[in-house]
Design an enzyme around this catalytic site. Structure first.
Site, PDB file in Angstrom:
ATOM      1  N   ASN A   1       5.305 -14.381   3.152  1.00  0.00           N
ATOM      2  CA  ASN A   1       4.580 -14.448   4.580  1.00  0.00           C
ATOM      3  C   ASN A   1       3.243 -14.655   4.467  1.00  0.00           C
ATOM      4  OD1 ASN A   1       6.669 -13.667   6.458  1.00  0.00           O
ATOM      5  ND2 ASN A   1       6.880 -11.753   5.718  1.00  0.00           N
TER       6      ASN A   1
ATOM      7  N   ASN B   1       3.191  -5.398   9.410  1.00  0.00           N
ATOM      8  CA  ASN B   1       3.197  -4.896   8.026  1.00  0.00           C
ATOM      9  C   ASN B   1       3.578  -3.413   8.192  1.00  0.00           C
ATOM     10  OD1 ASN B   1       2.479  -4.637   5.299  1.00  0.00           O
ATOM     11  ND2 ASN B   1       0.712  -3.538   5.797  1.00  0.00           N
TER      12      ASN B   1
ATOM     13  N   ASP C   1      19.114  17.909 -32.485  1.00  0.00           N
ATOM     14  CA  ASP C   1      19.851  18.957 -33.437  1.00  0.00           C
ATOM     15  C   ASP C   1      21.124  18.901 -32.946  1.00  0.00           C
ATOM     16  OD1 ASP C   1      20.835  20.419 -35.464  1.00  0.00           O
ATOM     17  OD2 ASP C   1      18.951  21.971 -35.316  1.00  0.00           O
TER      18      ASP C   1
ATOM     19  N   GLU D   1       0.686  -1.385   0.152  1.00  0.00           N
ATOM     20  CA  GLU D   1       0.086  -0.006   0.055  1.00  0.00           C
ATOM     21  C   GLU D   1       0.844   1.343  -0.067  1.00  0.00           C
ATOM     22  OE1 GLU D   1       0.418  -1.237   4.278  1.00  0.00           O
ATOM     23  OE2 GLU D   1      -0.002  -2.131   2.338  1.00  0.00           O
TER      24      GLU D   1
ATOM     25  N   ASP E   1      10.762  22.023 -33.433  1.00  0.00           N
ATOM     26  CA  ASP E   1      10.998  21.422 -32.676  1.00  0.00           C
ATOM     27  C   ASP E   1       9.551  20.624 -31.788  1.00  0.00           C
ATOM     28  OD1 ASP E   1      13.562  20.837 -33.298  1.00  0.00           O
ATOM     29  OD2 ASP E   1      14.120  22.461 -32.109  1.00  0.00           O
TER      30      ASP E   1
ATOM     31  N   ASP F   1      14.972  23.241 -29.347  1.00  0.00           N
ATOM     32  CA  ASP F   1      14.693  24.419 -28.629  1.00  0.00           C
ATOM     33  C   ASP F   1      13.981  25.029 -29.553  1.00  0.00           C
ATOM     34  OD1 ASP F   1      16.481  24.627 -30.359  1.00  0.00           O
ATOM     35  OD2 ASP F   1      18.020  25.703 -28.726  1.00  0.00           O
TER      36      ASP F   1
ATOM     37  N   ASP G   1       6.744  -1.580   6.484  1.00  0.00           N
ATOM     38  CA  ASP G   1       6.702  -0.670   5.389  1.00  0.00           C
ATOM     39  C   ASP G   1       7.517   0.575   6.080  1.00  0.00           C
ATOM     40  OD1 ASP G   1       4.957  -1.778   3.640  1.00  0.00           O
ATOM     41  OD2 ASP G   1       3.309  -1.102   4.523  1.00  0.00           O
TER      42      ASP G   1
END
Length: 849
Positions: free
Chosen positions: A666, A691, A324, A282, A602, A598, A695
């Site tokens: 797990n 958990n 270019d 999550e 382009d 640029d 995390d």
């Protein structure tokens, strides 16, 4: 303020309708109008505020399920369980919000640095402001290269041509004139529209509509849709489906088994929900956002600004860079070197004509013109005296201009002196020479016959082959007429050539080798001729090979172009449409293509590339189309940015590989144990705590170091690798869990509480410490993790080991563990990490992280 029969017909009526004047708005009036009409953006809202973002985090289906479970627990008297679930949810959301919002805010600050601007007349002074602050009634100035910031009616215009393809689909620029209202065909020649771009000329205009009230805003509102998903988003979606399928199978299996064994239904439901939470990564949105946001900040330090975080992955995955040569291989600082006659000898008149053409050109700010004026020792804003005893330019008066366009590739001005009118053309030699019928040598005109044409062509090609950029200059006596057009660029007298040099960057060759070593192939897409392009490439160590020209490309089918584009390094004399074809052909061949540009022409290529790259000095059109902005031109900055992009992507992949393998193992252990044990292998609150701590150990992954072997290659999402990690390393984790079950039950004769505690500590230790193995594709003893990642990982393991001995542990259902268990845990954890290391190397091979 869209078109209607009630709209004003002339500009004075518009000023009256808007209660504005040619002196523009004052600051107070501008603020009042912004408050009334809203800011000049497509939607009135913008980014969701903090409150909305928090509420959206609560809208997660798993969060809703957990909160419902907490409510049911409270109603049934399980207040401790309910409180723990709520705390887990709130902590997860708070951490997610804090990290995500901070990254979004940093990315927005970076994005504002390259936001388009507009030149407006405020308080009687021309001022540059953000386009978002333009209001109805503002007077704006437009020059070539500008994006039109709002719908406006022209006050004055000179040789104004606007590209309206974004709005109308027209492939050619539309000519605009002040005072010409809508014709019978509905074309508004006196209007310019938001989102279009100025190709040539200049104008001042009165803003009549902003934001959603513009024609572009109306189209955007009708066609509003999510942008096509990037490769990164597509990979995340496929990963989500993989997790969803696994979650569904395991949760349903556990719940049905628990129900068949006649266990408490509510406890079984909580266990199933906790199982889903344990398997689902999550924190993936937060880890992804923080990692990419951190990458964006690091890239900014390398002078690379990321406008959209999702572009970082494409930047790192890029294996072909189309660009270019100017500003990439060369310095982009063009200097005028020579002014020659048609046969290549020095000629002063060529210089005078070129200077007059550049001095009287309207709107376009281009380096070649600046080089000519600098050579003359004159300021382009003043009346200059030419060097070398040239006469003063004051006797010359400009009458008209035929602006540059990308098809003709030349520009002409008409000047008058002492009753004589001269049309002076400057542009691409092959186009100018084709329109010449005479040439001038030593002040004498002569027929531009086959021999003269051959000698001029040879002089031009010789100059180009030596690496010069060459422009031709021609003139003729112009007839007396009110207006001039491209049709008048005929029967010219060739005056000669100008040569310009754009020297290669000192580090160009080094950076080309570095990019090639890191898996990025460079392809040059230039409007220059093949001789110049080939010469520059040879000077920087880039093998040009067989150069493909635009005329050759037009004769190819898309299938043939796909084969040619793969093996070709340099494309010369190509148009914007041809650049698009090349990029699309490379993408069809499986490449991730970046385009660096640029200029005005382009913008289409920047849009179709996987990642568009521009520079801070680019025209507004190019910067708006690009996703990556380089604050300095050149390959060194770009190379640094690619490395940072790959680091960010590498750290995201670490979380995915860890989450899928450890979590799957797990949860598989829990599902299996629930079948054979007379009690739940771990309480739902303990699963949620396990958990959360796991995390928490991973929130510092964005700070981690990335192996150089990973940075040296482009990478993409590899769902197959993620699946293999889950299916191979996950079961290894489960095998060690089952070994722990046996030892707890047979050796330590564990009660339910001791079993829960022992597995909680073992599960947290193994799945957390395995991060040090999975985070690198090499030897984990040689690849050092970052200090924050090391600290959070070890602290989480320590918390898990100490928690059963604290008063809080008793509340959570834990009991004290025997000392001998920790000896078993140390041996088992070490062997588990060693086995995972062996399997990991077979799964990853030589691919690095």
């Amino acid at each position: 303020m869209n078109n209607s029969i009630n709209e004003p017909v002339n500009i004075s009526d518009w000023f009256e309708r808007l209660r504005a004047s040619e002196r523009g708005l004052d600051g107070v009036d501008a603020k009042r109008r912004l408050a009334k009409f809203g800011r000049n953006q497509m939607t009135a809202g913008g980014r969701a505020g903090p409150t909305v973002q928090v509420l959206l985090l609560f809208a997660n289906p798993l969060v809703i399920i957990l909160l419902i479970a907490s409510l049911v627990s409270a109603l049934l008297g399980e207040r401790i369980n309910a409180g723990i679930i709520v705390v887990m949810v709130l902590l997860s959301i708070a951490l997610n919000f804090a990290q995500t919002f901070r990254s979004q805010r940093a990315a927005e600050r970076l994005r504002r640095q390259v936001a388009p601007t507009a030149k407006v007349l405020r308080d009687g002074v021309w001022t540059d402001i953000g386009a978002i602050d333009v209001a109805p009634g503002d007077v704006i100035r437009l020059l070539a290269g500008n994006l039109v910031p709002a719908d406006a009616v022209l006050i004055e215009a000179k040789d104004l041509h606007v590209n309206q393809a974004a709005l109308t689909g027209e492939s050619l620029p539309a000519e605009k004139e002040a005072g010409h209202a809508a014709h019978d065909d509905g074309e508004n020649r006196d209007r310019v529209f938001m989102g279009t771009s100025v190709v040539s000329g200049s104008a001042t205009a009165l803003v009549i509509a902003t934001g959603p009230a513009t024609q572009f805003g109306d189209v955007a509102a009708r066609l509003a849709a999510r942008a096509p998903e990037t490769e990164f988003e597509r990979g995340a979606r496929r990963f989500g489906f993989l997790i969803m399928e696994t979650v569904f199978v395991l949760v349903v299996f556990v719940f049905l088994v628990s129900a068949a064994l006649r266990r408490d239904p509510f406890e079984s439901l909580l266990f199933g929900i906790a199982l889903a939470v344990g398997l689902t990564p999550e924190f993936l949105p937060m880890i992804t956002t923080v990692t990419l946001g951190r990458g964006a900040v690091h890239m900014a330090r390398q002078k690379v600004i990321v406008k959209h975080l999702s572009a970082i992955q494409n930047f790192g995955s890029m294996d072909v860079l189309c660009t270019d040569k100017t500003g990439t291989l060369t310095a982009g600082e063009t200097t005028l070197e020579q002014h020659l006659d048609p046969f290549g000898d020095p000629a002063e008149r060529t210089f005078l004509l070129a200077y007059l053409n550049s001095y009287y050109e309207t709107g376009v700010e281009n380096q070649l013109n600046a080089a000519i004026l600098k050579k003359a020792g004159a300021n382009p804003l003043d009346v200059a005296i030419l060097e070398h005893d040239h006469p003063d330019v004051k006797p010359y008066r400009k009458l008209d201009e035929i602006p540059f366009d990308f098809e003709r590739r030349c520009l002409s001005v008409v000047v008058e002196s002492e009753g004589t009118r001269l049309l002076i053309t400057k542009g691409a030699p092959e186009r100018v020479l084709a329109n010449c019928s005479e040439c001038e040598i030593n002040g004498v005109r002569q027929a531009f016959d086959d021999e003269a044409r051959r000698r001029s062509q040879a002089a031009y090609e010789s100059l180009s082959a030596r690496g010069y950029r060459v422009l031709a200059v021609a003139t003729k006596t112009a007839p007396q007429q009110d207006r001039y057009s491209a049709a008048d660029e005929r029967d010219l007298v060739l005056a000669g050539f100008l040569t310009f040099e754009d020297p290669p960057l000192e580090d160009a060759a080094e950076m080309i080798d570095a990019l090639r070593r890191d898996g990025v192939e460079i392809k040059i897409l230039t409007g220059d001729n093949e001789l110049v392009a080939g010469h520059v490439c040879s000077r920087v160590g880039l093998d040009a090979g067989e150069i493909v020209r635009g005329v050759d490309l037009d004769r190819m089918t898309d299938t043939a172009l796909a084969r040619v584009a793969k093996r070709t390094t340099v494309f010369a004399r190509i148009s914007p449409a041809q650049k698009n074809r090349i990029i699309l052909a490379l993408k069809a061949g499986g490449h991730v293509v970046g385009y660096m540009g640029d200029g005005i022409n382009d913008a289409p290529a920047l849009h179709v590339a996987d990642v568009g790259i521009s520079v801070a000095t680019a025209v507004d059109v190019a910067k708006d189309a690009a996703e990556i902005i380089l604050l300095e031109p050149g390959l060194r900055v770009l190379h640094s940015g690619i490395g940072e992009g790959r680091k960010a992507f590498g750290n995201v992949m670490k979380y995915l590989l860890m989450g899928t393998s450890s979590n799957f193992g797990n949860m598989f252990s829990m599902a299996g144990a629930s079948v054979f044990l007379p009690f739940l292998p771990m309480l739902p609150t303990q699963i949620l705590l396990n958990n959360f701590l796991y995390d928490l150990a991973q929130v510092t992954i964005p700070t981690d170091n990335v192996d150089q072997s990973f940075i040296r290659k482009p990478h993409r999402w590899d769902i197959g690798l993620i699946r293999r990690f889950m299916l191979y390393i996950g079961p290894i984790s489960s095998a060690y869990d089952f070994l722990t079950f046996v030892v707890l039950l047979k050796v330590f004769h564990a009660s339910e509480g001791l079993f829960h505690t022992g597995w909680f500590v073992e599960s947290l230790a193994t799945q957390t410490l395995v991060l040090f193995v999975i985070r690198t594709g090499g030897n984990p003893l040689k690849s050092r993790p970052s200090i924050p990642l090391t600290v959070t990982t070890l602290v989480v393991v320590l918390i898990g080991a100490v928690l059963p001995f604290t008063p809080l542990g008793a509340v959570l259902g834990f009991t004290s563990l025997p000392v001998a268990y920790f000896g078993f845990l140390a041996i088992m954890t070490a062997s588990y990490l060693a086995l995972v290391e062996l399997v990991k190397r077979r799964l990853i091979g030589g691919r690095g992280n």
